[in-house]
Design a protein around this motif. Structure first.
Motif, PDB file in Angstrom:
ATOM      1  N   LEU A  61       0.821  -1.214   0.000  1.00  0.00           N
ATOM      2  CA  LEU A  61       0.000   0.000   0.000  1.00  0.00           C
ATOM      3  C   LEU A  61       0.853   1.263   0.000  1.00  0.00           C
ATOM      4  CD1 LEU A  61      -2.690  -1.107   2.626  1.00  0.00           C
ATOM      5  CD2 LEU A  61      -2.979  -0.950   0.133  1.00  0.00           C
ATOM      6  N   ASN A  62       2.045   1.154   0.588  1.00  0.00           N
ATOM      7  CA  ASN A  62       2.937   2.308   0.661  1.00  0.00           C
ATOM      8  C   ASN A  62       4.381   1.848   0.429  1.00  0.00           C
ATOM      9  OD1 ASN A  62       4.282   4.675   1.110  1.00  0.00           O
ATOM     10  ND2 ASN A  62       3.827   4.776   3.312  1.00  0.00           N
ATOM     11  N   PRO A  63       4.827   1.753  -0.812  1.00  0.00           N
ATOM     12  CA  PRO A  63       6.170   1.261  -1.139  1.00  0.00           C
ATOM     13  C   PRO A  63       7.303   2.103  -0.563  1.00  0.00           C
ATOM     14  CG  PRO A  63       4.756   1.298  -3.085  1.00  0.00           C
ATOM     15  CD  PRO A  63       4.036   2.057  -2.015  1.00  0.00           C
ATOM     16  N   ALA A  68       8.792  -0.081   7.590  1.00  0.00           N
ATOM     17  CA  ALA A  68       8.177  -1.389   7.341  1.00  0.00           C
ATOM     18  C   ALA A  68       9.131  -2.291   6.571  1.00  0.00           C
ATOM     19  CB  ALA A  68       6.875  -1.218   6.569  1.00  0.00           C
ATOM     20  N   LYS A  69       9.870  -1.732   5.613  1.00  0.00           N
ATOM     21  CA  LYS A  69      10.820  -2.527   4.851  1.00  0.00           C
ATOM     22  C   LYS A  69      11.952  -3.037   5.742  1.00  0.00           C
ATOM     23  CE  LYS A  69      10.144  -0.703   0.179  1.00  0.00           C
ATOM     24  NZ  LYS A  69      10.772  -0.051  -0.987  1.00  0.00           N
ATOM     25  N   TYR A  70      12.417  -2.189   6.641  1.00  0.00           N
ATOM     26  CA  TYR A  70      13.481  -2.611   7.549  1.00  0.00           C
ATOM     27  C   TYR A  70      13.004  -3.767   8.436  1.00  0.00           C
ATOM     28  CZ  TYR A  70      16.792  -2.690  11.384  1.00  0.00           C
ATOM     29  OH  TYR A  70      17.703  -3.112  12.326  1.00  0.00           O
ATOM     30  N   GLU A  71      11.831  -3.610   9.016  1.00  0.00           N
ATOM     31  CA  GLU A  71      11.316  -4.639   9.914  1.00  0.00           C
ATOM     32  C   GLU A  71      11.034  -5.932   9.157  1.00  0.00           C
ATOM     33  OE1 GLU A  71      10.200  -6.279  13.591  1.00  0.00           O
ATOM     34  OE2 GLU A  71      11.385  -4.531  12.987  1.00  0.00           O
ATOM     35  N   LEU A  72      10.505  -5.820   7.944  1.00  0.00           N
ATOM     36  CA  LEU A  72      10.253  -7.011   7.140  1.00  0.00           C
ATOM     37  C   LEU A  72      11.566  -7.716   6.803  1.00  0.00           C
ATOM     38  CD1 LEU A  72       8.423  -8.897   5.549  1.00  0.00           C
ATOM     39  CD2 LEU A  72       8.513  -7.284   3.630  1.00  0.00           C
ATOM     40  N   ALA A  73      12.578  -6.951   6.427  1.00  0.00           N
ATOM     41  CA  ALA A  73      13.876  -7.545   6.108  1.00  0.00           C
ATOM     42  C   ALA A  73      14.452  -8.271   7.322  1.00  0.00           C
ATOM     43  CB  ALA A  73      14.844  -6.463   5.630  1.00  0.00           C
ATOM     44  N   LEU A  76      12.485 -11.516   7.823  1.00  0.00           N
ATOM     45  CA  LEU A  76      12.828 -12.482   6.781  1.00  0.00           C
ATOM     46  C   LEU A  76      14.202 -13.099   7.049  1.00  0.00           C
ATOM     47  CD1 LEU A  76      11.562 -10.583   3.617  1.00  0.00           C
ATOM     48  CD2 LEU A  76      10.611 -12.697   4.570  1.00  0.00           C
ATOM     49  N   SER A  77      15.108 -12.300   7.577  1.00  0.00           N
ATOM     50  CA  SER A  77      16.424 -12.816   7.945  1.00  0.00           C
ATOM     51  C   SER A  77      16.302 -13.868   9.045  1.00  0.00           C
ATOM     52  CB  SER A  77      17.326 -11.667   8.403  1.00  0.00           C
ATOM     53  OG  SER A  77      18.580 -12.153   8.829  1.00  0.00           O
ATOM     54  N   GLU A  78      15.423 -13.605  10.014  1.00  0.00           N
ATOM     55  CA  GLU A  78      15.187 -14.590  11.075  1.00  0.00           C
ATOM     56  C   GLU A  78      14.641 -15.897  10.511  1.00  0.00           C
ATOM     57  OE1 GLU A  78      12.662 -13.130  14.122  1.00  0.00           O
ATOM     58  OE2 GLU A  78      14.076 -11.596  14.825  1.00  0.00           O
ATOM     59  N   ARG A  79      13.864 -15.806   9.441  1.00  0.00           N
ATOM     60  CA  ARG A  79      13.292 -16.991   8.794  1.00  0.00           C
ATOM     61  C   ARG A  79      14.231 -17.600   7.750  1.00  0.00           C
ATOM     62  NH1 ARG A  79       7.110 -16.892   7.060  1.00  0.00           N
ATOM     63  NH2 ARG A  79       7.670 -19.077   6.905  1.00  0.00           N
ATOM     64  N   LYS A  80      15.461 -17.098   7.707  1.00  0.00           N
ATOM     65  CA  LYS A  80      16.512 -17.613   6.824  1.00  0.00           C
ATOM     66  C   LYS A  80      16.234 -17.346   5.342  1.00  0.00           C
ATOM     67  CE  LYS A  80      17.825 -21.176  10.133  1.00  0.00           C
ATOM     68  NZ  LYS A  80      18.125 -22.612  10.364  1.00  0.00           N
ATOM     69  N   LYS A  81      15.421 -16.341   5.065  1.00  0.00           N
ATOM     70  CA  LYS A  81      15.193 -15.917   3.685  1.00  0.00           C
ATOM     71  C   LYS A  81      16.144 -14.752   3.403  1.00  0.00           C
ATOM     72  CE  LYS A  81      10.420 -17.522   3.418  1.00  0.00           C
ATOM     73  NZ  LYS A  81       9.017 -17.209   3.041  1.00  0.00           N
ATOM     74  N   TYR A  82      17.435 -15.107   3.328  1.00  0.00           N
ATOM     75  CA  TYR A  82      18.476 -14.089   3.324  1.00  0.00           C
ATOM     76  C   TYR A  82      18.519 -13.268   2.043  1.00  0.00           C
ATOM     77  CZ  TYR A  82      19.958 -16.950   7.264  1.00  0.00           C
ATOM     78  OH  TYR A  82      19.981 -17.654   8.442  1.00  0.00           O
ATOM     79  N   ALA A  83      18.316 -13.895   0.890  1.00  0.00           N
ATOM     80  CA  ALA A  83      18.377 -13.151  -0.376  1.00  0.00           C
ATOM     81  C   ALA A  83      17.290 -12.078  -0.440  1.00  0.00           C
ATOM     82  CB  ALA A  83      18.254 -14.110  -1.556  1.00  0.00           C
ATOM     83  N   GLU A  84      16.076 -12.439  -0.035  1.00  0.00           N
ATOM     84  CA  GLU A  84      14.979 -11.473  -0.042  1.00  0.00           C
ATOM     85  C   GLU A  84      15.224 -10.374   0.975  1.00  0.00           C
ATOM     86  OE1 GLU A  84      10.074 -11.317   0.270  1.00  0.00           O
ATOM     87  OE2 GLU A  84      11.127 -13.219   0.611  1.00  0.00           O
ATOM     88  N   ALA A  85      15.748 -10.755   2.125  1.00  0.00           N
ATOM     89  CA  ALA A  85      16.055  -9.763   3.165  1.00  0.00           C
ATOM     90  C   ALA A  85      17.110  -8.782   2.667  1.00  0.00           C
ATOM     91  CB  ALA A  85      16.541 -10.468   4.425  1.00  0.00           C
ATOM     92  N   LYS A  86      18.150  -9.296   2.016  1.00  0.00           N
ATOM     93  CA  LYS A  86      19.207  -8.421   1.511  1.00  0.00           C
ATOM     94  C   LYS A  86      18.651  -7.405   0.524  1.00  0.00           C
ATOM     95  CE  LYS A  86      23.651  -8.367  -0.870  1.00  0.00           C
ATOM     96  NZ  LYS A  86      24.776  -9.165  -1.399  1.00  0.00           N
ATOM     97  N   ASP A  87      17.797  -7.855  -0.373  1.00  0.00           N
ATOM     98  CA  ASP A  87      17.217  -6.961  -1.371  1.00  0.00           C
ATOM     99  C   ASP A  87      16.479  -5.797  -0.700  1.00  0.00           C
ATOM    100  OD1 ASP A  87      16.388  -6.292  -4.171  1.00  0.00           O
ATOM    101  OD2 ASP A  87      14.402  -6.707  -3.339  1.00  0.00           O
ATOM    102  N   LEU A  88      15.725  -6.108   0.350  1.00  0.00           N
ATOM    103  CA  LEU A  88      14.996  -5.058   1.057  1.00  0.00           C
ATOM    104  C   LEU A  88      15.952  -4.114   1.787  1.00  0.00           C
ATOM    105  CD1 LEU A  88      12.017  -7.133   2.473  1.00  0.00           C
ATOM    106  CD2 LEU A  88      11.816  -5.147   0.979  1.00  0.00           C
TER     107      LEU A  88
END
Length: 224
Positions: A61-63, A68-73, A76-88
């Motif tokens: 809704l608000n890119p 929000a991007k920092y917290e999501l990243a 995601l890092s905690e969930r081991k989704k490192y590539a997606e986290a890095k992009d954010l």
């Protein structure tokens, strides 16, 4: 012994051994979460998944919502989704250039992706801004990253971590675990012993927080 007696009593009371075992495990889990803290939280992964879903909606809704991007990243890092986290993280770099938390989080992601030099430089950049960022945990992440390729560097980072924490059972347990992984058995034993000694010296209100780490240290020292 207590567990066996409790199981037998529940079995006799309920008449179903499987149900009795489930109830006993539930009781032990509640007691651990209330008084000890060794077992992981069952609710945490579900709570994190809900947070991730909400943050994705917020960003759609608000890119431009950098918080929000920092917290999501981070989640995601905690969930081991490192590539997606890095992009954010890279999307919001210009807004967090002076944030120690940002650099140690980005560095952690790169360490997990196998980019050791890049990750190390970023973690150290964050620690230069604030040496006590995340209570010194980034030093242990660096030690873990280099324990198989550069033992001297790994030991240096463990010692840096210990310099920050002089009265924490958790810190000495974590340091002991790293020493053990590096093959420094005697150093590990001393760290585990110090962890339990610190726990005994803590005021009552602090012991609940540190009890789980002291117990981990006690059993780890026995196995060393």
């Amino acid at each position: 012994m207590f567990k066996i007696i409790g199981f037998v009593l529940l079995w006799n009371l309920i008449g179903n051994p499987f149900l009795a075992l489930i109830i006993l495990l539930g009781i032990l889990y509640i007691l651990d979460r209330r008084y000890v803290g060794i077992l992981p939280s069952i609710r945490k992964p579900f709570r994190r998944a809900r947070q991730i879903s909400k943050l994705r909606t917020t960003i759609s809704l608000n890119p431009n919502d950098v918080s929000a991007k920092y917290e999501l990243a981070r989640l995601l890092s905690e969930r081991k989704k490192y590539a997606e986290a890095k992009d954010l993280f890279l999307q919001i770099e210009n807004r967090y250039e002076q944030s120690a938390e940002y650099w140690v989080e980005l560095g952690r992601v790169n360490l997990k992706l196998g980019l050791l030099q890049e990750g190390e430089a970023q973690v150290l950049q964050g620690l230069e801004i604030n040496r006590r960022a995340q209570y010194g945990q980034p030093y242990l992440r660096l030690a873990e990253a280099f324990r198989n390729t550069d033992r001297d560097k790994a030991l240096h980072y463990v010692s840096q971590f210990q310099e920050i924490h002089t009265s924490s059972s958790e810190a000495y347990y974590l340091a002991g675990s790293m020493y053990k992984a590096l093959g420094r058995t005697e150093d590990a034993k001393r760290a585990f012993a110090e962890s339990t000694a610190i726990y005994r010296s803590l005021p009552k209100y602090k012991k609940r927080q540190e009890r789980g780490w002291a117990l981990r240290s006690f059993f780890a020292k026995m196995r060393s």
